[in-house]
Design an enzyme around this catalytic site. Structure first.
Site, PDB file in Angstrom:
ATOM      1  CG  HIS A 105      45.147   5.319  53.085  1.00  0.00           C
ATOM      2  ND1 HIS A 105      45.054   6.541  53.714  1.00  0.00           N
ATOM      3  CD2 HIS A 105      45.549   5.586  51.815  1.00  0.00           C
ATOM      4  CE1 HIS A 105      45.367   7.499  52.855  1.00  0.00           C
ATOM      5  NE2 HIS A 105      45.684   6.944  51.694  1.00  0.00           N
ATOM      6  CD  GLU A 106      46.723   3.368  49.172  1.00  0.00           C
ATOM      7  OE1 GLU A 106      46.016   3.942  48.311  1.00  0.00           O
ATOM      8  OE2 GLU A 106      47.659   3.953  49.738  1.00  0.00           O
TER       9      GLU A 106
ATOM     10  CG  HIS B   5      42.450   6.567  48.040  1.00  0.00           C
ATOM     11  ND1 HIS B   5      42.193   7.901  48.188  1.00  0.00           N
ATOM     12  CD2 HIS B   5      43.696   6.369  48.558  1.00  0.00           C
ATOM     13  CE1 HIS B   5      43.226   8.504  48.765  1.00  0.00           C
ATOM     14  NE2 HIS B   5      44.144   7.589  49.008  1.00  0.00           N
TER      15      HIS B   5
ATOM     16  CE1 TYR C 228      44.373  11.924  46.172  1.00  0.00           C
ATOM     17  CE2 TYR C 228      46.218  12.729  44.868  1.00  0.00           C
ATOM     18  CZ  TYR C 228      45.736  12.062  45.973  1.00  0.00           C
ATOM     19  OH  TYR C 228      46.607  11.538  46.895  1.00  0.00           O
TER      20      TYR C 228
ATOM     21  CD  GLU D 152      45.759  10.724  50.078  1.00  0.00           C
ATOM     22  OE1 GLU D 152      46.044   9.957  51.027  1.00  0.00           O
ATOM     23  OE2 GLU D 152      45.810  10.373  48.893  1.00  0.00           O
TER      24      GLU D 152
ATOM     25  CG  ASP E 205      50.910  16.658  48.833  1.00  0.00           C
ATOM     26  OD1 ASP E 205      50.799  15.578  48.254  1.00  0.00           O
ATOM     27  OD2 ASP E 205      50.379  16.913  49.930  1.00  0.00           O
TER      28      ASP E 205
ATOM     29  CG  HIS F 137      49.452  12.975  50.427  1.00  0.00           C
ATOM     30  ND1 HIS F 137      49.689  13.157  49.089  1.00  0.00           N
ATOM     31  CD2 HIS F 137      48.963  11.718  50.562  1.00  0.00           C
ATOM     32  CE1 HIS F 137      49.364  12.066  48.435  1.00  0.00           C
ATOM     33  NE2 HIS F 137      48.910  11.180  49.298  1.00  0.00           N
TER      34      HIS F 137
END
Length: 328
Positions: free
Chosen positions: A148-149, A152, A163, A172, A245, A250
């Site tokens: 996942h990271e 990005h 973002y 995300e 958020d 997210h």
């Protein structure tokens, strides 16, 4: 990763709400890609693992390099191995040479901070906290979190979504897509076998059995007295309209996540991931959900024509989006 925080658990908040510092750094890094694109790898992984030694600094002590002997530290080895698996996936399946597609060195920072409850991509590498051992365990234990990271980073060098709001939710979403697709591939699972959970491997004893997100059933990842209830919607009818958020980056990612899950059930995760990856290369920083749907459907049609995804895939992808209320 996403923002699990209830009853004043400030550190847990970091797991859902990615740090402003990391977002700012990602943006700054895009100004000059050559500053950290690195030397072309020729299709070979080039990993460097650093131990932050519980400071809040990166690249403190180099503890393992590409091809080096395993470390006595399990965290170092987990991170090294999982990052290699992510690299191999993008090279072998998507034909991509590292994060920037130009052989970028894969920098990994472990033992970041003191009981740090997060993992993030900071613009030129990933950062992994140890967790507190109660709510969350060491973030190096989860392939889907690491994928996942790094996802990005892939997005940073592709669409580079803003973002915030729907474009941030797409940021995300694509990371969750890659996290789940890579985990399924490494586990030899298909869409119907997979649990479709993100981060369940790092939940500590006080949150055991929960996860950070569920792609198959957004809104069900967790529900307990510590964290409250998962707020993710699975349909545009329940779209989060607030400003928290970062305007729901997210929270609202659950909607396209559900669509990806449904598409994968119809045509397979591997085919869906190919469609989504190819689509990501065509999207732009302020793209919204409707833009993404249009590009993904068009990409599906192109890949059907090329024989890379099966006949009927366009209809199944379009149906998957309609089932979550898209386009809106």
């Amino acid at each position: 990763m996403g923002g699990l925080a209830r009853q004043g658990i400030d550190e847990a908040r970091l797991t859902i709400q990615q740090s402003r510092f990391s977002r700012r750094k990602r943006s700054e890094k895009m100004v000059n890609l050559k500053t950290f694109s690195g030397k072309a790898s020729g299709g070979k992984s080039n990993r460097a693992v650093y131990d932050s030694q519980n400071t809040y600094e990166n690249r403190v002590k180099l503890v393992r390099e590409e091809g080096g002997s395993p470390s006595p530290d399990e965290t170092v080895n987990n991170a090294y191995d999982y990052v290699g698996q992510v690299f191999d996936y993008f090279q072998e399946v998507m034909g991509r040479d590292s994060i920037d597609n130009r052989g970028m060195e894969l920098v990994i920072n472990v033992h970041f901070g003191e009981k740090y409850q997060n993992a993030f991509w900071d613009g030129d590498g990933i950062v992994l906290g140890d967790g507190d051992g109660k709510l969350f365990t060491n973030f190096s234990k989860s392939l889907d979190v690491i994928a996942h990271e790094l996802g990005h980073g892939i997005t940073q060098f592709s669409a580079n979504f803003n973002y915030r709001g729907q474009s941030g939710a797409l940021h995300e979403h694509f990371s969750d897509v890659f996290g789940s697709a890579i985990t399924q591939r490494m586990a030899n699972q298909d869409a119907r076998d997979a649990d479709w959970l993100i981060g369940n491997e790092i939940m500590g004893p006080e949150l055991y059995g929960e996860s950070i997100r569920s792609m198959s059933e957004p809104g069900t990842a967790y529900d307990n007295s510590l964290l409250g209830k998962d707020q993710q919607p699975s349909h545009m009818d329940n779209y989060y309209q607030g400003s928290a958020d970062n305007f729901g980056v997210h929270i609202n990612s659950g909607i396209p996540n559900k669509a990806f899950y449904l598409a994968s059930i119809g045509i397979g995760t591997d085919k869906s991931a190919l469609i989504w990856y190819k689509s990501l290369q065509k999207l732009w920083p302020n793209a919204n959900f409707n833009d993404a749907v249009k590009v993904i459907v068009e990409t599906t049609r192109d890949l059907v024509k090329e024989g890379l995804v099966p006949q009927g895939a366009t209809q199944k992808v379009r149906t998957a989006f309609r089932e979550v209320g898209l386009p809106k």
